[in-house]
Design an enzyme around this catalytic site. Sequence first.
Site, short mmCIF file in Angstrom:
data_model
loop_
_atom_site.label_atom_id
_atom_site.label_comp_id
_atom_site.label_asym_id
_atom_site.label_seq_id
_atom_site.Cartn_x
_atom_site.Cartn_y
_atom_site.Cartn_z
N HIS A 189 0.90 -1.21 0.00
CA HIS A 189 -0.15 -0.07 -0.01
C HIS A 189 0.90 1.22 0.06
O HIS A 189 0.42 2.17 -0.53
CB HIS A 189 -1.05 0.09 1.17
CG HIS A 189 -0.41 -0.27 2.41
ND1 HIS A 189 0.37 -1.34 2.87
CD2 HIS A 189 0.15 0.79 3.40
CE1 HIS A 189 0.82 -1.12 4.30
NE2 HIS A 189 0.98 0.01 4.35
N CYS B 206 8.00 -0.32 -2.13
CA CYS B 206 7.05 -0.37 -0.62
C CYS B 206 7.49 1.31 0.03
O CYS B 206 8.08 2.11 -0.86
CB CYS B 206 7.53 -1.50 0.25
SG CYS B 206 9.09 -1.47 0.97
N GLY C 95 11.99 -3.35 3.01
CA GLY C 95 11.06 -4.34 3.57
C GLY C 95 11.04 -5.54 2.33
O GLY C 95 11.15 -6.55 2.20
N HIS D 83 26.87 -4.23 -12.75
CA HIS D 83 27.74 -5.04 -11.96
C HIS D 83 27.15 -6.37 -11.29
O HIS D 83 28.00 -7.36 -10.95
CB HIS D 83 28.28 -4.09 -10.75
CG HIS D 83 29.41 -3.14 -11.46
ND1 HIS D 83 30.26 -2.41 -10.48
CD2 HIS D 83 29.50 -2.89 -12.64
CE1 HIS D 83 30.62 -1.39 -11.13
NE2 HIS D 83 30.73 -1.61 -12.73
N ARG E 261 8.33 6.43 -0.12
CA ARG E 261 8.30 7.74 0.87
C ARG E 261 9.87 8.08 1.26
O ARG E 261 9.91 9.11 1.97
CB ARG E 261 7.88 7.23 2.42
CG ARG E 261 6.44 6.78 2.33
CD ARG E 261 5.89 5.79 3.47
NE ARG E 261 4.59 5.34 3.33
CZ ARG E 261 4.04 4.41 4.03
NH1 ARG E 261 4.96 3.94 5.04
NH2 ARG E 261 2.94 4.00 3.82
C1 RB5 Z 1 4.10 -0.01 5.37
O1 RB5 Z 1 3.77 0.79 6.21
C2 RB5 Z 1 5.69 0.17 5.24
O2 RB5 Z 1 6.28 -0.40 6.54
C3 RB5 Z 1 6.40 -0.54 4.13
O3 RB5 Z 1 5.79 0.11 2.98
C4 RB5 Z 1 8.01 -0.63 3.94
O4 RB5 Z 1 8.61 0.96 4.15
C5 RB5 Z 1 8.45 -1.74 4.67
O5 RB5 Z 1 9.79 -1.67 4.58
#
Ligand code: RB5
Length: 148
Positions: free
Chosen positions: A12, A68, A73, A101, A112
């Site tokens: 998400h 993500c 993650g 490489h 983000r």
């Molecule tokens: C989701 O809130 C966030 O934890 C995920 O998108 C990511 O940043 C995890 O590594």
Amino acid sequence: MSFSKLYLASDHGGLTFKAAIRAHLEAQNIVVEDLGPHDTASVDYPDYAENLALALRDQEGAGGILICGSGIGISIAANRHPWVRCALAHDETTARLCREHNDANVLALGERVIGLATALACVDRFLDTTFEGGRHQKRVEKLTALPK
Ligand code: RB5
């Protein structure tokens, strides 16, 4: 494009980039298969990393892009699969080097963390760069051989 087929997936936290990357690729007539998610519900990034990893298994030459929130993650999850070499890139240089490489077959991005223009530039470099081979070949082979 340096891949025979391309897959896209996120959690998400990567939905906005996923849609923008898909539109960016389709505008260049690059066919991409979107493995979800397809709505805004909160999901777990390991599930979508696994969907993409399983799509790549047994498909020589296929590649993928995972997004993500941080890119961390989803890249860790993807790299649990031995046929995946997923690189988290933050700029065009790292997106290019992971192909030249490391023969990365999956690019991870953090929605983000970087801006959309940088993300699209990373995608472009990832797709238009090929593996250099040569001195890098045996190192990449060692990645696949791990763990002993
Ligand atoms: C989701 O809130 C966030 O934890 C995920 O998108 C990511 O940043 C995890 O590594």
